[in-house]
Design a protein around this motif. Structure first.
Motif, PDB file in Angstrom:
ATOM      1  N   GLU A   6       1.136  -1.428  -0.020  1.00 35.49           N
ATOM      2  CA  GLU A   6       0.174  -0.062   0.099  1.00 35.49           C
ATOM      3  C   GLU A   6       0.806   1.637  -0.067  1.00 35.49           C
ATOM      4  O   GLU A   6       0.521   2.556  -0.288  1.00 35.49           O
ATOM      5  N   LEU A   7       1.906   1.324   0.768  1.00 33.62           N
ATOM      6  CA  LEU A   7       2.455   2.396   0.755  1.00 33.62           C
ATOM      7  C   LEU A   7       3.236   2.599  -0.099  1.00 33.62           C
ATOM      8  O   LEU A   7       3.428   4.014  -0.874  1.00 33.62           O
ATOM      9  N   ALA A   8       3.783   1.603  -0.933  1.00 35.60           N
ATOM     10  CA  ALA A   8       4.937   1.428  -2.156  1.00 35.60           C
ATOM     11  C   ALA A   8       3.663   2.439  -3.754  1.00 35.60           C
ATOM     12  O   ALA A   8       4.443   3.453  -4.024  1.00 35.60           O
ATOM     13  N   GLU A   9       2.392   1.820  -3.163  1.00 37.44           N
ATOM     14  CA  GLU A   9       2.018   2.108  -4.261  1.00 37.44           C
ATOM     15  C   GLU A   9       1.387   3.850  -4.166  1.00 37.44           C
ATOM     16  O   GLU A   9       1.400   4.222  -5.037  1.00 37.44           O
ATOM     17  N   ALA A  10       1.431   4.209  -2.621  1.00 43.26           N
ATOM     18  CA  ALA A  10       0.946   5.577  -2.408  1.00 43.26           C
ATOM     19  C   ALA A  10       1.864   6.202  -2.373  1.00 43.26           C
ATOM     20  O   ALA A  10       1.449   7.563  -3.254  1.00 43.26           O
ATOM     21  N   ILE A  11       3.505   6.184  -2.972  1.00 42.09           N
ATOM     22  CA  ILE A  11       4.599   7.302  -2.928  1.00 42.09           C
ATOM     23  C   ILE A  11       5.483   6.549  -4.264  1.00 42.09           C
ATOM     24  O   ILE A  11       6.191   7.308  -4.701  1.00 42.09           O
ATOM     25  N   ASP A  12       5.093   5.530  -5.303  1.00 47.82           N
ATOM     26  CA  ASP A  12       4.753   5.366  -6.952  1.00 47.82           C
ATOM     27  C   ASP A  12       7.217   5.137  -6.671  1.00 47.82           C
ATOM     28  O   ASP A  12       7.172   5.454  -7.356  1.00 47.82           O
ATOM     29  N   ILE A  13       6.595   3.667  -5.595  1.00 46.05           N
ATOM     30  CA  ILE A  13       8.472   3.218  -5.664  1.00 46.05           C
ATOM     31  C   ILE A  13       8.504   1.794  -6.082  1.00 46.05           C
ATOM     32  O   ILE A  13       6.768   0.928  -5.290  1.00 46.05           O
ATOM     33  N   THR A  14       9.150   0.761  -5.803  1.00 45.02           N
ATOM     34  CA  THR A  14       8.665  -0.797  -5.962  1.00 45.02           C
ATOM     35  C   THR A  14       8.361  -1.143  -4.900  1.00 45.02           C
ATOM     36  O   THR A  14       9.212  -0.437  -3.567  1.00 45.02           O
ATOM     37  N   PRO A  15       8.214  -1.781  -4.590  1.00 41.30           N
ATOM     38  CA  PRO A  15       8.198  -2.659  -3.134  1.00 41.30           C
ATOM     39  C   PRO A  15       9.937  -3.388  -2.485  1.00 41.30           C
ATOM     40  O   PRO A  15       9.834  -3.104  -2.218  1.00 41.30           O
ATOM     41  N   ASN A  70      12.399  -1.632  -3.626  1.00 39.20           N
ATOM     42  CA  ASN A  70      12.079   0.160  -2.981  1.00 39.20           C
ATOM     43  C   ASN A  70      12.186   0.021  -1.649  1.00 39.20           C
ATOM     44  O   ASN A  70      13.583   0.388  -0.573  1.00 39.20           O
ATOM     45  N   LEU A  71      11.349  -0.345  -1.237  1.00 37.10           N
ATOM     46  CA  LEU A  71      10.837   0.157  -0.362  1.00 37.10           C
ATOM     47  C   LEU A  71      11.442  -0.863   0.978  1.00 37.10           C
ATOM     48  O   LEU A  71      11.407  -0.364   1.571  1.00 37.10           O
ATOM     49  N   SER A  72      11.461  -1.562   0.492  1.00 36.17           N
ATOM     50  CA  SER A  72      12.116  -3.000   1.178  1.00 36.17           C
ATOM     51  C   SER A  72      13.613  -2.588   1.682  1.00 36.17           C
ATOM     52  O   SER A  72      13.691  -2.934   3.072  1.00 36.17           O
ATOM     53  N   ILE A  73      14.281  -2.222   0.615  1.00 39.31           N
ATOM     54  CA  ILE A  73      15.631  -1.802   1.083  1.00 39.31           C
ATOM     55  C   ILE A  73      15.278  -0.237   1.985  1.00 39.31           C
ATOM     56  O   ILE A  73      16.259  -0.250   3.501  1.00 39.31           O
ATOM     57  N   LEU A  74      14.580   0.423   1.996  1.00 36.29           N
ATOM     58  CA  LEU A  74      14.255   1.134   3.252  1.00 36.29           C
ATOM     59  C   LEU A  74      14.429   0.894   4.137  1.00 36.29           C
ATOM     60  O   LEU A  74      15.338   1.542   5.478  1.00 36.29           O
ATOM     61  N   LYS A  75      12.953   0.469   3.829  1.00 36.18           N
ATOM     62  CA  LYS A  75      12.530  -0.317   5.713  1.00 36.18           C
ATOM     63  C   LYS A  75      14.065  -1.210   6.839  1.00 36.18           C
ATOM     64  O   LYS A  75      13.751  -0.742   7.766  1.00 36.18           O
TER      65      LYS A  75
END
Length: 68
Positions: free
Chosen positions: A20-29, A31-36
């Protein structure tokens, strides 16, 4: 690293999952995992701003400095 990323904590407080967050901010899941996981070496201010907007928080809620 002396900067701790508390993105997963804020996501849990806001009851939003990674997809949901990845879609909301328009990045790939991925890349979001790398941030998390704190494995990111940098983050763009525009991405940080989008995360803060989506989670209704401040950058200080997501990032923490800890002396090594």
């Amino acid at each position: 690293m002396a900067i701790i990323v508390n993105l997963d904590v804020m996501m849990a407080k806001r009851k939003i999952n990674s997809l949901e967050l990845a879609e909301a901010i328009d990045i790939t899941p991925a890349n979001l995992s790398i941030l998390k996981t704190g494995k990111a070496r940098a983050i763009r201010f525009s991405t940080l701003a989008e995360i803060c907007q989506a989670l209704d928080c401040q950058p200080g809620d997501l990032l923490e400095y800890v002396k090594e």
